[in-house]
Design a protein around this motif. Structure first.
Motif, PDB file in Angstrom:
ATOM      1  N   TYR A 125      35.725  39.543  39.278  1.00 55.73           N
ATOM      2  CA  TYR A 125      35.615  40.812  40.004  1.00 55.73           C
ATOM      3  C   TYR A 125      36.774  41.750  39.634  1.00 55.73           C
ATOM      4  N   LEU A 126      37.981  41.172  39.531  1.00 58.88           N
ATOM      5  CA  LEU A 126      39.132  41.994  39.149  1.00 58.88           C
ATOM      6  C   LEU A 126      38.951  42.549  37.740  1.00 58.88           C
ATOM      7  N   GLN A 158      40.914  30.197  44.785  1.00 53.57           N
ATOM      8  CA  GLN A 158      40.295  31.490  45.084  1.00 53.57           C
ATOM      9  C   GLN A 158      40.798  32.583  44.150  1.00 53.57           C
ATOM     10  N   LEU A 191      37.166  36.135  49.115  1.00 54.72           N
ATOM     11  CA  LEU A 191      37.950  35.050  48.522  1.00 54.72           C
ATOM     12  C   LEU A 191      39.355  35.012  49.106  1.00 54.72           C
ATOM     13  N   TRP A 247      26.332  43.641  40.392  1.00 49.78           N
ATOM     14  CA  TRP A 247      27.354  44.696  40.417  1.00 49.78           C
ATOM     15  C   TRP A 247      28.235  44.594  39.184  1.00 49.78           C
ATOM     16  N   ILE A 248      28.513  43.343  38.766  1.00 44.36           N
ATOM     17  CA  ILE A 248      29.319  43.157  37.563  1.00 44.36           C
ATOM     18  C   ILE A 248      28.594  43.752  36.353  1.00 44.36           C
ATOM     19  N   LEU A 276      36.264  49.082  34.502  1.00 42.64           N
ATOM     20  CA  LEU A 276      35.881  50.428  34.936  1.00 42.64           C
ATOM     21  C   LEU A 276      37.041  51.404  34.762  1.00 42.64           C
ATOM     22  N   LEU A 328      38.775  32.463  41.125  1.00 44.16           N
ATOM     23  CA  LEU A 328      37.423  32.985  41.353  1.00 44.16           C
ATOM     24  C   LEU A 328      37.410  34.503  41.468  1.00 44.16           C
ATOM     25  N   MET A 329      38.567  35.097  41.789  1.00 44.50           N
ATOM     26  CA  MET A 329      38.648  36.560  41.880  1.00 44.50           C
ATOM     27  C   MET A 329      38.620  37.211  40.502  1.00 44.50           C
ATOM     28  N   ASN A 358      25.497  36.342  43.758  1.00 44.45           N
ATOM     29  CA  ASN A 358      26.927  36.454  44.035  1.00 44.45           C
ATOM     30  C   ASN A 358      27.637  37.608  43.330  1.00 44.45           C
ATOM     31  N   GLY A 359      27.039  38.793  43.362  1.00 43.36           N
ATOM     32  CA  GLY A 359      27.722  39.952  42.798  1.00 43.36           C
ATOM     33  C   GLY A 359      27.528  40.147  41.305  1.00 43.36           C
ATOM     34  N   PHE A 403      33.751  41.109  47.518  1.00 47.18           N
ATOM     35  CA  PHE A 403      33.824  39.728  47.033  1.00 47.18           C
ATOM     36  C   PHE A 403      35.285  39.275  46.949  1.00 47.18           C
ATOM     37  N   ILE A 404      36.151  40.192  46.489  1.00 47.79           N
ATOM     38  CA  ILE A 404      37.570  39.840  46.376  1.00 47.79           C
ATOM     39  C   ILE A 404      38.149  39.540  47.763  1.00 47.79           C
ATOM     40  N   SER A 435      36.166  43.222  36.275  1.00 47.62           N
ATOM     41  CA  SER A 435      35.165  44.288  36.300  1.00 47.62           C
ATOM     42  C   SER A 435      35.796  45.605  36.719  1.00 47.62           C
ATOM     43  N   ILE A 436      36.655  45.542  37.751  1.00 51.04           N
ATOM     44  CA  ILE A 436      37.322  46.770  38.195  1.00 51.04           C
ATOM     45  C   ILE A 436      38.219  47.297  37.086  1.00 51.04           C
TER      46      ILE A 436
END
Lengths: 348, 315
Positions: B286-287, B279, A156, B234-235, B293, B282-283, B230-231, A152-153, B289-290
């Motif tokens: 996801y960032l 963008q 984008l 996974w999140i 972890l 919008l990242m 849209n993921g 996904f990253i 979430s990583i």
């Protein structure tokens, strides 16, 4: 119920069960076609005809198989080491990105252009997977989720680059990169044949990976790590380093899918370059039982289903998504069939 | 900084946090139940898609909103049953089966969408859940809009988190479920069925994931789009890790995460959004979430038997 290992599975069992899995998939396909109000046999016939029924169709299937061989190999190499690389999609785009960035540089010497582009692409793909693998080996972070999230990253990032720094000024406002010059395009395999050298490169990679797995120490180490990391470590195999090497190969292979699509087929980079080649690579690899030469066969099969379903959908009106359903069903049936070749279900 | 303060003072920001968190809460609780019983469910992303689709299409076909949620729940449970059958009694790779379920469920939603609506170019809208008016509380100035302007489904999500915590830690069933994920041999020695417990957990958990997906089409938006999950699935897997496999912490994680998500959307409208491309904003989810972890990677709360199939034949 419980499972009991079978000491020496018969040949009939080893061939019959996978065949049964394929037959079951065909049955599901027929049911789906009937659900859509079409004649099942005619639908299957149209898929077959659309995939290999003419020279044009067969070439289309080969073209579609090319990126799938690369991503299938990428997944097969990684899964063999139980490295769950679900990020082939991101690695593909990283490869495509570097292909365009290097390929559109002015003053690139003609004969060096393609090797430089491919090299940069491989490096980019390898680096994209290196991060999650180092997080796994150094800190114990599960790579499934990190590689998935990177998809996904990366999407984008590509979207930003195509709307910003990489945008083609002549593109009439469309978010696409400038086109590669002639010297930076992969030539066709033969004059007038709509198939480029990316396909040959994919076959060479499959053979190379097969040799690596069967003839080299690294291949042996990868298998050992996949079977049992503890045992491998006990045997003196540097597990972390093997996983890193596996990741570099896997990421590089996925990136070549991007290189081949951009330099061989499309000529530029757009955000819809890959309709999920990275994810489909998982199905390709699993249907091939993670065997690199099997990946070629299974990529052709999967590509044939997609190309055939597209053409069938236009003729028979069954939604083209039947292809995705078929392949997911085939995957689940196949893993079950393979288990049952080794194990027997007993009562109680 | 003043922009940040302004955003935090908006009642609509806090309402958005609760709204964004809701689907994550349902799906995270679903995944948490599966993992506490010892099964990693990577079908989550696809099951959320099937939930979003089935709930929406059921209401479009004339069903009420709550029966629509029921349809989504059942659809999720059906895919959960498939996942559970393959991973629990047959002990197949939870990675491969989970990804297979995600591919199958996503493809099923797309196929069924095209079958049901062959001609449409934009998906039809349904009348989604309306905000629940709570007498007194909803009329409070600022607070009413910030905290008490949510739909019933959001409140159900919070109730669910409490219920999951109660069942897991205060009932014999919860104890057995947790033991199935920690030490299945001990569960079997008690005469309980590890297979039954794990299958039940996966089926129930998958149903909740689908309700999380249904929230998107039935409460947050009012139509179905192919890429709408849209993921998020996974999140949610990352949120379970972030929450150290505990419902309370996972709930807090979902709220924190939704807070950052709501913030990044609003930051796009500030002067910062003029300089930084959208963008990058919008990242952020996801960032994050990583990052979550990585931060939690050193902790050892992971269920000991997660991803280990249990076969009574083996010792």
């Amino acid at each position: 119920m419980r499972l009991e290992p079978i000491a020496a599975p018969s040949l009939a069992r080893r061939l019959g069960l996978p065949a049964l899995a394929l037959a079951a998939t065909v049955l599901v396909a027929s049911a789906l076609a009937m659900l859509a109000g079409a004649d099942p046999l005619a639908t299957l016939g149209l898929i077959l005809q659309g995939a290999v029924g003419s020279k044009f169709a067969a070439l289309e299937t080969l073209n579609r198989a090319t990126p799938l061989i690369f991503t299938g190999l990428a997944v097969a190499v990684a899964f063999r080491a139980k490295l769950w690389n679900i990020g082939a999609e991101a690695q593909l785009y990283a490869g495509a990105l570097l292909t365009v960035v290097v390929g559109t540089q002015a003053g690139l010497p003609g004969p060096l252009a393609l090797p430089l582009m491919a090299g940069a692409a491989v490096l980019a793909g390898a680096l994209v997977l290196l991060g999650p693998v180092l997080l796994k080996t150094r800190m114990g972070v599960d790579e499934v989720v990190t590689t998935l999230l990177l998809n996904f990253i990366m999407a984008l990032l590509i979207s930003y680059l195509l709307e910003g720094p990489l945008k083609d000024p002549m593109g009439m406002g469309w978010p696409k990169s400038p086109a590669l010059p002639r010297d930076a395009r992969l030539p066709r395999l033969a004059e007038g044949l709509r198939l480029h050298w990316g396909f040959a490169l994919a076959l060479i990679c499959a053979a190379g990976i097969w040799l690596m797995q069967t003839r080299t120490t690294l291949g042996y180490e990868i298998r050992a790590v996949g079977l049992s990391p503890q045992a491998a470590r006990f045997a003196g195999i540097p597990v972390g380093r093997v996983l890193v090497k596996t990741a570099l190969i896997s990421g590089g292979l996925a990136a070549l899918a991007g290189f081949s699509e951009v330099a061989g087929l499309k000529g530029n980079l757009t955000a819809d370059l890959s309709p999920g080649f990275g994810y489909t690579g998982i199905i390709v690899a699993m249907l091939a039982l993670l065997h690199p030469l099997g990946v070629v066969v299974s990529a052709l099969f999967v590509a044939g289903i997609f190309v055939g379903a597209d053409s069938m959908s236009r003729a028979a009106g069954v939604p083209t998504y039947i292809a995705d359903m078929l392949l997911a069903t085939a995957l689940l049936f196949m893993v079950l069939a393979l288990l049952l070749t080794r194990m027997r279900v007993v009562r109680g | 900084m003043t922009e940040l303060f302004d955003i935090l003072m908006q009642a609509s920001f806090w309402a958005a946090v609760l709204r964004i968190a809701s689907p994550l809460i349902f799906a995270t609780m679903g995944e948490l139940i599966c993992e506490r019983a010892g099964v990693l469910n990577l079908g989550i992303e696809g099951i959320m898609v099937i939930g979003a689709f089935t709930g929406w299409i059921a209401v479009y076909a004339g069903l009420g909103l709550w029966p629509g949620v029921g349809v989504a729940l059942l659809a999720g449970m059906a895919f959960g049953a498939l996942h559970a059958t393959l991973t629990v009694p047959f002990g197949l790779s939870q990675h491969v089966v989970g990804l297979g379920i995600t591919l199958l469920a996503t493809a099923t939603a797309s196929f069924a969408y095209r079958l049901a609506l062959p001609e449409v170019t934009s998906p039809p809208r349904i009348e989604p859940f309306a905000p629940l008016h709570i007498p007194g509380l909803s009329d409070l100035p600022w607070l009413g809009e910030a905290l008490f302007s949510q739909t019933a489904l959001t409140w159900a999500g919070f109730g669910l988190a409490g219920m999951v915590a109660f069942v897991l830690y205060r009932t014999p069933l919860g104890l057995a479920l947790r033991a199935a994920g920690e030490n299945p041999q001990a569960v079997a020695a008690q005469g309980l069925s590890v297979t039954g417990l794990r299958m039940g957990a996966v089926i129930a958990g998958s149903g909740l994931m689908a309700v999380g997906g249904a929230f998107l089409t039935m409460s947050a938006f009012s139509s179905f789009f192919f890429e709408m999950v849209n993921g998020r699935g996974w999140i949610c897997i990352a949120l379970v890790v972030f929450g150290a496999w505990r419902p309370g912490k996972a709930l807090l994680g979902a709220l924190l995460f939704a807070g950052f998500d709501a913030l990044q959307i609003r930051m796009q409208q500030t002067p910062l959004g003029q300089v930084v491309p959208y963008q990058v904003f919008l990242m952020v989810p996801y960032l994050l979430s990583i990052l979550a972890l990585i931060l939690m990677s050193r902790r050892a709360e992971i269920p000991a038997a997660l991803m280990t199939p249990f076969n009574r034949g083996e010792r």
